[in-house]
Design an enzyme around this catalytic site. Structure first.
Site, PDB file in Angstrom:
ATOM      1  N   ASN A   1       3.013   1.463  -0.636  1.00 23.52           N
ATOM      2  CA  ASN A   1       2.192   1.820   0.374  1.00 23.52           C
ATOM      3  C   ASN A   1       1.373   2.987  -0.073  1.00 23.52           C
ATOM      4  OD1 ASN A   1       1.085   2.463   2.683  1.00 23.52           O
ATOM      5  ND2 ASN A   1       2.695   2.782   3.767  1.00 23.52           N
TER       6      ASN A   1
ATOM      7  N   LYS B   1      -0.615   4.484   1.601  1.00 25.36           N
ATOM      8  CA  LYS B   1      -1.449   5.306   2.501  1.00 25.36           C
ATOM      9  C   LYS B   1      -2.676   5.741   2.212  1.00 25.36           C
ATOM     10  CE  LYS B   1       3.395   6.493   3.681  1.00 25.36           C
ATOM     11  NZ  LYS B   1       4.324   7.383   4.162  1.00 25.36           N
TER      12      LYS B   1
ATOM     13  N   HIS C   1       4.051   0.186  10.974  1.00 22.28           N
ATOM     14  CA  HIS C   1       4.313   1.491  10.404  1.00 22.28           C
ATOM     15  C   HIS C   1       4.526   2.613  11.312  1.00 22.28           C
ATOM     16  CE1 HIS C   1       4.639   4.839   7.687  1.00 22.28           C
ATOM     17  NE2 HIS C   1       5.068   3.870   6.457  1.00 22.28           N
TER      18      HIS C   1
ATOM     19  N   GLU D   1       3.827   5.676  11.191  1.00 23.50           N
ATOM     20  CA  GLU D   1       2.598   6.515  11.223  1.00 23.50           C
ATOM     21  C   GLU D   1       1.769   5.918  12.218  1.00 23.50           C
ATOM     22  OE1 GLU D   1       1.883   6.763   7.023  1.00 23.50           O
ATOM     23  OE2 GLU D   1       4.025   8.145   6.764  1.00 23.50           O
TER      24      GLU D   1
ATOM     25  N   GLU E   1      12.702   1.601   8.012  1.00 14.78           N
ATOM     26  CA  GLU E   1      12.141   2.825   7.566  1.00 14.78           C
ATOM     27  C   GLU E   1      12.683   4.017   8.363  1.00 14.78           C
ATOM     28  OE1 GLU E   1       8.867   2.540   4.771  1.00 14.78           O
ATOM     29  OE2 GLU E   1       7.942   2.387   6.581  1.00 14.78           O
TER      30      GLU E   1
ATOM     31  N   GLY F   1       8.752  10.365   3.533  1.00 16.31           N
ATOM     32  CA  GLY F   1       8.050  11.444   2.983  1.00 16.31           C
ATOM     33  C   GLY F   1       8.816  12.858   3.237  1.00 16.31           C
TER      34      GLY F   1
ATOM     35  N   SER G   1      11.657   7.820   1.293  1.00 15.92           N
ATOM     36  CA  SER G   1      11.860   8.633   0.120  1.00 15.92           C
ATOM     37  C   SER G   1      12.800   7.943  -1.089  1.00 15.92           C
ATOM     38  CB  SER G   1      12.763   9.716   0.646  1.00 15.92           C
ATOM     39  OG  SER G   1      12.039  10.701   1.347  1.00 15.92           O
TER      40      SER G   1
HETATM   41  P1  PGA Z   1       8.078   7.698   1.547  1.00 17.58           P
HETATM   42  O1  PGA Z   1       7.188   6.732   2.421  1.00 17.58           O
HETATM   43  O2  PGA Z   1       8.448   6.716   0.208  1.00 17.58           O
HETATM   44  O3  PGA Z   1       7.104   8.597   1.023  1.00 17.58           O
HETATM   45  O4  PGA Z   1       9.011   8.269   2.141  1.00 17.58           O
HETATM   46  C1  PGA Z   1       7.544   5.349   2.780  1.00 17.58           C
HETATM   47  C2  PGA Z   1       6.500   4.765   3.881  1.00 17.58           C
HETATM   48  O5  PGA Z   1       6.189   5.132   4.715  1.00 17.58           O
HETATM   49  O6  PGA Z   1       6.519   3.529   3.700  1.00 17.58           O
END
Ligand code: PGA
Length: 252
Positions: free
Chosen positions: A9, A11, A95, A97, A167, A173, A212
């Site tokens: 992803n 983003k 997601h 976000e 997640e 992140g 992560s």
């Molecule tokens: P990350 O993000 O691997 O940077 O923690 C995962 C995601 O948001 O799908």
């Protein structure tokens, strides 16, 4: 041997030149394994160029979100039919976000999920709890509610061509990964909840872990019985980092 899906992803990152270089790096180093499926989800403006660049490869294409509406006066939105038209096979829905920054409710997520499956694409439904919710012991009830919203909309049969990504919001992140045991516990909960409705669908559905994931923790996560791959954010932005995760998947 299980199939493993490793999804990147991206983003809101990259530009034409960097995305093209990233794709070239991934395409050059993809593990030669039928079991490991790789997928990238670039930002909307780069989907068509990415579709062109991955043609003829085993690298699949997905989008990061889509409109729940089919067509019409929805300024700024992108429909699932448009995504299918340019070669997307997967769409991430819900997601964290999107839920927290853009106010997507569980019912809007469920409507998007239905739109994606109706178009014959595969939704990757994201679910996960915040740190406060985990510390309050509410992890399973939060994830149960997020799943129920979709189940009420599409029924368990609607999950037959879907992927679910667990997640935990506190792990996205942040560099804080759930331990394989913590993730496995939630993945088992999700699979058992689906199995109570349809054992066959539960056995087949791919459950990804996201938050992560890196080259050095991927194998431990993917070795767990109910973790069928990963949804990768930060580590999907460098070909070497993404390929380290793909190679970890191929080594399981
Ligand atoms: P990350 O993000 O691997 O940077 O923690 C995962 C995601 O948001 O799908």
């Amino acid at each position: 041997m299980r199939d493993i899906l490793v999804a990147g992803n991206w983003k809101m990152n990259g530009d034409s030149a960097s995305n093209s270089a990233l794709l070239a790096g991934i395409l050059a180093g993809m593990p030669d394994s039928e079991r490991v499926r790789l997928l990238v989800c670039p930002p909307f403006p780069y989907l068509a160029a990415t579709a062109h660049q991955v043609t003829g490869s085993r690298l699949a294409l997905g989008a990061q979100t889509a409109s729940e509406h089919a067509a019409g006066a929805y300024t700024g939105e992108v429909s699932v039919a448009m995504l299918a038209d340019i070669g997307c096979e997967y769409v991430i829905v819900g997601h964290s976000e999107r839920r927290s920054l853009f106010g997507e409710s569980s019912s809007a997520v469920a409507t998007k999920f239905e739109a994606v499956t109706a178009a014959g694409l595969t939704p990757i439904l994201c679910v996960g709890e915040s740190l406060d919710e985990r510390e309050a012991g509410a992890t399973e009830s939060i994830i149960g509610e997020q799943l129920d919203a979709v189940l009420q909309q599409v029924g368990v049969a609607g999950l037959s061509n879907a992927v679910i990504a667990y997640e935990p919001v506190w792990a996205i992140g942040t560099g804080k990964t759930a331990t394989p045991e913590q993730a496995q516990q939630v993945h088992r909960y999700i699979r058992e909840k689906i199995a109570a409705l349809d054992a066959d669908i539960a056995a087949k559905i791919l459950l990804l872990y996201g938050g992560s994931v890196k080259g050095d923790n991927a194998a431990g996560l993917f070795s767990m019985p109910d973790i069928d791959g990963g949804l990768i954010g930060g580590a999907s932005l460098q070909a070497d980092d993404f390929l380290a995760i793909a190679n970890a998947a191929a080594s399981i």
